[in-house]
Scaffold this motif. Structure first.
Motif, PDB file in Angstrom:
ATOM      1  N   HIS A  76     -32.870  36.161  16.518  1.00 48.25           N
ATOM      2  CA  HIS A  76     -31.893  35.579  17.443  1.00 48.25           C
ATOM      3  C   HIS A  76     -30.557  35.340  16.740  1.00 48.25           C
ATOM      4  CE1 HIS A  76     -34.285  35.253  20.954  1.00 48.25           C
ATOM      5  NE2 HIS A  76     -35.121  34.324  20.508  1.00 48.25           N
ATOM      6  N   ASN A  77     -30.613  34.810  15.531  1.00 51.11           N
ATOM      7  CA  ASN A  77     -29.382  34.529  14.792  1.00 51.11           C
ATOM      8  C   ASN A  77     -28.621  35.818  14.467  1.00 51.11           C
ATOM      9  OD1 ASN A  77     -29.885  31.766  14.780  1.00 51.11           O
ATOM     10  ND2 ASN A  77     -30.999  31.830  12.844  1.00 51.11           N
ATOM     11  N   VAL A  78     -29.344  36.839  14.052  1.00 52.90           N
ATOM     12  CA  VAL A  78     -28.702  38.123  13.736  1.00 52.90           C
ATOM     13  C   VAL A  78     -28.047  38.707  14.982  1.00 52.90           C
ATOM     14  CG1 VAL A  78     -29.123  40.508  13.026  1.00 52.90           C
ATOM     15  CG2 VAL A  78     -30.215  38.626  11.794  1.00 52.90           C
ATOM     16  N   TYR A  79     -28.744  38.606  16.108  1.00 47.62           N
ATOM     17  CA  TYR A  79     -28.197  39.140  17.362  1.00 47.62           C
ATOM     18  C   TYR A  79     -26.923  38.395  17.765  1.00 47.62           C
ATOM     19  CZ  TYR A  79     -27.790  40.207  22.329  1.00 47.62           C
ATOM     20  OH  TYR A  79     -27.312  40.569  23.554  1.00 47.62           O
ATOM     21  N   GLN A  80     -26.966  37.070  17.670  1.00 46.18           N
ATOM     22  CA  GLN A  80     -25.782  36.277  18.025  1.00 46.18           C
ATOM     23  C   GLN A  80     -24.608  36.595  17.108  1.00 46.18           C
ATOM     24  OE1 GLN A  80     -27.150  32.225  17.948  1.00 46.18           O
ATOM     25  NE2 GLN A  80     -28.294  32.411  19.870  1.00 46.18           N
ATOM     26  N   GLN A  81     -24.887  36.757  15.812  1.00 46.70           N
ATOM     27  CA  GLN A  81     -23.820  37.098  14.871  1.00 46.70           C
ATOM     28  C   GLN A  81     -23.228  38.473  15.177  1.00 46.70           C
ATOM     29  OE1 GLN A  81     -25.494  36.722  10.948  1.00 46.70           O
ATOM     30  NE2 GLN A  81     -25.770  34.505  11.109  1.00 46.70           N
ATOM     31  N   LYS A 117     -44.785  32.341  10.584  1.00 49.19           N
ATOM     32  CA  LYS A 117     -43.947  33.448  10.109  1.00 49.19           C
ATOM     33  C   LYS A 117     -43.351  34.244  11.272  1.00 49.19           C
ATOM     34  CE  LYS A 117     -44.387  32.643   5.775  1.00 49.19           C
ATOM     35  NZ  LYS A 117     -43.207  32.154   5.005  1.00 49.19           N
ATOM     36  N   ILE A 118     -44.128  34.437  12.317  1.00 49.19           N
ATOM     37  CA  ILE A 118     -43.604  35.123  13.501  1.00 49.19           C
ATOM     38  C   ILE A 118     -42.502  34.293  14.142  1.00 49.19           C
ATOM     39  CG2 ILE A 118     -44.158  35.876  15.840  1.00 49.19           C
ATOM     40  CD1 ILE A 118     -45.117  37.817  13.789  1.00 49.19           C
ATOM     41  N   SER A 119     -42.702  32.987  14.204  1.00 50.43           N
ATOM     42  CA  SER A 119     -41.688  32.102  14.775  1.00 50.43           C
ATOM     43  C   SER A 119     -40.391  32.168  13.975  1.00 50.43           C
ATOM     44  CB  SER A 119     -42.213  30.666  14.814  1.00 50.43           C
ATOM     45  OG  SER A 119     -41.235  29.787  15.332  1.00 50.43           O
ATOM     46  N   GLU A 120     -40.517  32.136  12.658  1.00 54.73           N
ATOM     47  CA  GLU A 120     -39.335  32.245  11.799  1.00 54.73           C
ATOM     48  C   GLU A 120     -38.627  33.587  12.000  1.00 54.73           C
ATOM     49  OE1 GLU A 120     -40.678  31.615   7.855  1.00 54.73           O
ATOM     50  OE2 GLU A 120     -41.257  29.515   8.178  1.00 54.73           O
ATOM     51  N   SER A 121     -39.401  34.644  12.153  1.00 57.28           N
ATOM     52  CA  SER A 121     -38.815  35.967  12.353  1.00 57.28           C
ATOM     53  C   SER A 121     -38.068  36.053  13.679  1.00 57.28           C
ATOM     54  CB  SER A 121     -39.912  37.038  12.307  1.00 57.28           C
ATOM     55  OG  SER A 121     -40.556  37.045  11.057  1.00 57.28           O
ATOM     56  N   VAL A 122     -38.628  35.441  14.714  1.00 54.46           N
ATOM     57  CA  VAL A 122     -37.961  35.442  16.026  1.00 54.46           C
ATOM     58  C   VAL A 122     -36.639  34.690  15.940  1.00 54.46           C
ATOM     59  CG1 VAL A 122     -38.117  34.631  18.404  1.00 54.46           C
ATOM     60  CG2 VAL A 122     -40.099  35.701  17.329  1.00 54.46           C
ATOM     61  N   LEU A 123     -36.651  33.539  15.301  1.00 56.15           N
ATOM     62  CA  LEU A 123     -35.419  32.761  15.154  1.00 56.15           C
ATOM     63  C   LEU A 123     -34.377  33.526  14.340  1.00 56.15           C
ATOM     64  CD1 LEU A 123     -36.886  29.190  14.498  1.00 56.15           C
ATOM     65  CD2 LEU A 123     -35.703  29.978  16.560  1.00 56.15           C
ATOM     66  N   GLU A 124     -34.833  34.178  13.289  1.00 58.25           N
ATOM     67  CA  GLU A 124     -33.917  34.972  12.469  1.00 58.25           C
ATOM     68  C   GLU A 124     -33.327  36.127  13.279  1.00 58.25           C
ATOM     69  OE1 GLU A 124     -33.923  37.577   8.291  1.00 58.25           O
ATOM     70  OE2 GLU A 124     -35.699  36.438   8.917  1.00 58.25           O
ATOM     71  N   PRO A 154     -41.772  40.418  29.372  1.00 56.83           N
ATOM     72  CA  PRO A 154     -41.289  40.182  27.999  1.00 56.83           C
ATOM     73  C   PRO A 154     -40.917  41.486  27.305  1.00 56.83           C
ATOM     74  CG  PRO A 154     -43.676  40.013  28.073  1.00 56.83           C
ATOM     75  CD  PRO A 154     -43.224  40.161  29.502  1.00 56.83           C
ATOM     76  N   ASP A 155     -40.076  41.389  26.303  1.00 57.70           N
ATOM     77  CA  ASP A 155     -39.686  42.565  25.516  1.00 57.70           C
ATOM     78  C   ASP A 155     -40.784  42.983  24.537  1.00 57.70           C
ATOM     79  OD1 ASP A 155     -37.155  42.685  26.716  1.00 57.70           O
ATOM     80  OD2 ASP A 155     -36.383  41.160  25.366  1.00 57.70           O
ATOM     81  N   ALA A 156     -41.639  42.031  24.156  1.00 56.39           N
ATOM     82  CA  ALA A 156     -42.741  42.328  23.241  1.00 56.39           C
ATOM     83  C   ALA A 156     -43.792  41.235  23.382  1.00 56.39           C
ATOM     84  CB  ALA A 156     -42.254  42.410  21.796  1.00 56.39           C
ATOM     85  N   CYS A 211     -39.576  28.627  18.648  1.00 60.72           N
ATOM     86  CA  CYS A 211     -38.652  29.761  18.679  1.00 60.72           C
ATOM     87  C   CYS A 211     -38.241  30.143  20.100  1.00 60.72           C
ATOM     88  CB  CYS A 211     -39.263  30.971  17.978  1.00 60.72           C
ATOM     89  SG  CYS A 211     -40.737  31.638  18.773  1.00 60.72           S
ATOM     90  N   GLY A 212     -38.644  29.323  21.082  1.00 61.57           N
ATOM     91  CA  GLY A 212     -38.230  29.573  22.458  1.00 61.57           C
ATOM     92  C   GLY A 212     -38.938  30.732  23.124  1.00 61.57           C
ATOM     93  N   ALA A 213     -40.183  31.024  22.700  1.00 57.70           N
ATOM     94  CA  ALA A 213     -40.933  32.147  23.269  1.00 57.70           C
ATOM     95  C   ALA A 213     -41.872  31.658  24.362  1.00 57.70           C
ATOM     96  CB  ALA A 213     -41.728  32.859  22.179  1.00 57.70           C
TER      97      ALA A 213
END
Length: 228
Positions: A162-167, A153-160, A95-97, A24-26
């Protein structure tokens, strides 16, 4: 930023943390948390700079030109730095979190995060203090299978996220473009004809020369003429 598996040094858990964080690029710390990673930023940057220098020396052949003893010493130093800084080598700001596997084992990391105002997300087992964690994930922080589940699950949430932010960014840009079309471009008024008219009027006024009025001829009253 991710932190986990630092105390028990379980190789499989270390790899699981690194794998999902990279996915997830963390940024991550999966070997040992260096004191001051968040609170002593200047010192951390010096260590990262040293690691990058040693890697450059190894890649461009400068290290191979040294004596065997010196080369071995630098390689050991590079391996040690890489082991501790691999996941945060390119981290340029706080980091932000922070997500940690075991808030109890990662006590130093959690304290530094709270001191610097970084929210902490953590798996909290029965032996952990939930008061030091901002976002609690109840669960077992010892089993490899459970850790893999949490990290995936955390990785999936981070990717999700990122996608929401880009959209949302794309939607904002589109909305701004649509608003500009509705308002329309600034209308251009061609004033060249008016300017030409003004110029012509000015030339006409300048071309007219006022002639001075001739003095009126003096007249002699009739009585005066008879006296003459």
């Amino acid at each position: 930023m991710w932190g986990g598996a630092a105390e028990h040094q379980d190789q499989e858990i270390d790899e699981a943390v690194a794998e999902e964080a990279k996915k997830c690029g963390a940024y991550f710390v999966n070997h040992r948390w260096l004191g001051g990673t968040l609170t002593n930023w200047a010192t951390l940057q010096k260590s990262i700079k040293r690691l990058k220098l040693l890697k450059a020396m190894s890649e461009d052949g400068r290290m191979a030109e040294l004596s065997k003893k010196e080369k071995a010493r630098l390689e050991r130093e590079m391996k040690h730095l890489h082991q501790n800084l691999e996941g945060i080598e390119n981290m340029a700001q706080l980091p932000d979190a922070m997500f940690v596997i075991d808030s109890n084992a990662e006590e130093i990391a959690v304290k530094e995060a709270r001191r610097m105002g970084v929210p902490v997300v953590s798996v909290v087992d029965t032996n952990c203090d939930p008061d030091v964690v901002d976002w609690i994930i109840p669960g077992n922080d010892d089993a490899l299978r459970a850790i893999r589940l949490f990290t995936s699950k955390i990785s999936e949430s981070v990717l999700e996220g990122h996608n929401v932010y880009q959209q949302s960014q794309v939607a904002d840009q589109k909305a701004a473009a649509d608003q500009a079309l509705v308002e329309g471009p600034v209308e251009y008024v061609d004033t060249s004809a008016y300017e030409q008219y003004e110029k012509q009027e000015g030339d006409f006024v300048e071309g007219v020369v006022e002639t001075p009025a001739e003095p009126a001829e003096a007249t002699v009253p009739p009585d005066d003429e008879e006296k003459r």
